[in-house]
Design a protein around this motif. Sequence first.
Motif, short mmCIF file in Angstrom:
data_model
loop_
_atom_site.label_atom_id
_atom_site.label_comp_id
_atom_site.label_asym_id
_atom_site.label_seq_id
_atom_site.Cartn_x
_atom_site.Cartn_y
_atom_site.Cartn_z
N SER A 22 34.51 35.54 44.26
CA SER A 22 35.28 34.73 45.20
C SER A 22 36.73 35.19 45.29
CB SER A 22 35.22 33.26 44.78
OG SER A 22 36.01 32.46 45.62
N GLN A 23 37.34 35.47 44.13
CA GLN A 23 38.75 35.89 44.12
C GLN A 23 38.95 37.24 44.82
OE1 GLN A 23 41.08 35.70 40.58
NE2 GLN A 23 40.16 33.80 39.88
N CYS A 24 37.92 38.05 44.85
CA CYS A 24 38.04 39.38 45.48
C CYS A 24 37.65 39.35 46.96
CB CYS A 24 37.17 40.38 44.73
SG CYS A 24 37.81 40.77 43.08
N GLY A 25 37.40 38.17 47.49
CA GLY A 25 37.17 38.05 48.93
C GLY A 25 35.73 38.12 49.37
N PHE A 26 34.78 38.08 48.42
CA PHE A 26 33.37 38.10 48.78
C PHE A 26 32.88 36.66 48.97
CE2 PHE A 26 34.03 42.05 46.49
CZ PHE A 26 33.38 42.98 47.29
N LYS A 27 32.28 36.39 50.12
CA LYS A 27 31.82 35.03 50.40
C LYS A 27 30.61 34.65 49.56
CE LYS A 27 33.41 34.60 55.18
NZ LYS A 27 33.01 34.37 56.60
N TYR A 28 29.76 35.63 49.26
CA TYR A 28 28.52 35.35 48.54
C TYR A 28 28.41 36.22 47.30
CZ TYR A 28 27.55 33.41 53.16
OH TYR A 28 27.64 32.71 54.33
N GLY A 29 28.07 35.59 46.18
CA GLY A 29 27.94 36.32 44.93
C GLY A 29 26.85 37.37 44.99
N SER A 30 25.77 37.08 45.72
CA SER A 30 24.67 38.05 45.81
C SER A 30 25.12 39.31 46.54
CB SER A 30 23.48 37.42 46.54
OG SER A 30 23.86 36.98 47.83
N TYR A 31 25.94 39.15 47.56
CA TYR A 31 26.45 40.31 48.30
C TYR A 31 27.39 41.14 47.41
CZ TYR A 31 28.88 43.07 51.85
OH TYR A 31 29.42 44.10 52.58
N PHE A 32 28.24 40.45 46.64
CA PHE A 32 29.13 41.14 45.71
C PHE A 32 28.33 41.97 44.70
CE2 PHE A 32 31.07 40.74 41.40
CZ PHE A 32 32.05 41.72 41.55
N ASN A 33 27.32 41.35 44.10
CA ASN A 33 26.49 42.06 43.11
C ASN A 33 25.80 43.28 43.74
OD1 ASN A 33 26.50 40.68 40.43
ND2 ASN A 33 25.93 38.92 41.66
N ARG A 34 25.32 43.10 44.95
CA ARG A 34 24.60 44.19 45.61
C ARG A 34 25.54 45.35 45.94
NH1 ARG A 34 22.38 41.25 48.97
NH2 ARG A 34 23.65 41.55 50.84
N GLN A 35 26.73 45.04 46.47
CA GLN A 35 27.68 46.09 46.84
C GLN A 35 28.26 46.78 45.60
OE1 GLN A 35 28.28 47.36 49.83
NE2 GLN A 35 26.72 45.97 50.63
N PHE A 36 28.55 46.01 44.56
CA PHE A 36 29.08 46.58 43.32
C PHE A 36 28.08 47.58 42.75
CE2 PHE A 36 30.34 46.95 38.96
CZ PHE A 36 31.70 46.64 38.90
N THR A 37 26.81 47.18 42.70
CA THR A 37 25.77 48.04 42.14
C THR A 37 25.54 49.26 43.03
OG1 THR A 37 24.71 46.10 41.16
CG2 THR A 37 23.39 48.11 41.33
N LYS A 38 25.55 49.05 44.33
CA LYS A 38 25.31 50.14 45.27
C LYS A 38 26.42 51.19 45.22
CE LYS A 38 24.86 51.07 50.24
NZ LYS A 38 24.83 50.44 51.60
#
Length: 306
Positions: free
Chosen positions: A263-279
């Motif tokens: 959330s603090q990094c501007g990602f609306k959804y935690g699942s999207y953050f996890n997916r992009q971080f891993t990708k």
Amino acid sequence: MPQTDRHKKREIPIEFDFYNTLDKLPVEKRCTIIMISCGSTTIKINEHFQTVNAPAVLCISQYDKFQCIEKTHLSAKAFHFDPWYIKACLRFENLDDDISIDEKYVYERNMLYMFTKHSGNFQGIFHLTPQQYIHINELMLMIGAETYAQSDDYWTCRIRRMLRQTINCIYDIYVDQRKLKFYELSENTNPVTICTDYIHANYQNDITLNSLCELVHLNRTTLNQRFKQQLNCTCIEYLLHYRLKIAQELLSNTNLKIEEISSQCGFKYGSYFNRQFTKCLGISPSEFRKNPTGYSSFEGGKVRKL
């Protein structure tokens, strides 16, 4: 208060704060290095308002007017020192160019300009790359530990050596910034620079391609072409990569939950953050947190072992 040397019964003109709140700055008769490790703060320094996001270093002195306006999840440490702690001949009274000092001490005096010569756009604020942050933060932690431990008769010598290393690191950044002043006029009208500066200050908020286009009065195709030419990525790719870089810092240096970091990094959804971080980085946020020092920062490819 000066640090008391318990080995030699003397006062050493230094102080270290592991948890500085930025509320009692500047310190009289001191230069101060402030390491902002986490969060953000809005400050007023010498009539200039500035939002500073971690990781960053502030170099101020007794000459500055400083006020902390707002803090968000702020974590900062500070080291205060009298100039003569670096070299016995250096005093606040002889730090100006028009005062003659021995030529062999001019370099040390020049380094202190980061603290004492603030004007215009330069107010002693340095935004750090992850590599710079790791190195300077490690030195600051060792200085703080030795200040409190005073492990033997030579503790002040070790702190002085580490302080000089820290100042040298920051001075290298300072020199690079001064060189860039030759390009300031063109950069102030460079749409890529305007957009990246905006991203750095507002990455926590909702940023869209349309909003960036409106900011610089360019259409989507032209703006992305400019980003490709200068940074080898689109503007939205740059935004994603910058948010992931900040996420790495928070994973490495805070106990915030992954959802909070997202959330603090501007990602609306935690699942999207996890997916992009891993990708993008080739490892999940939870895996990265287990061994953050074993991986490099994002540099356009997979995270790799150091």
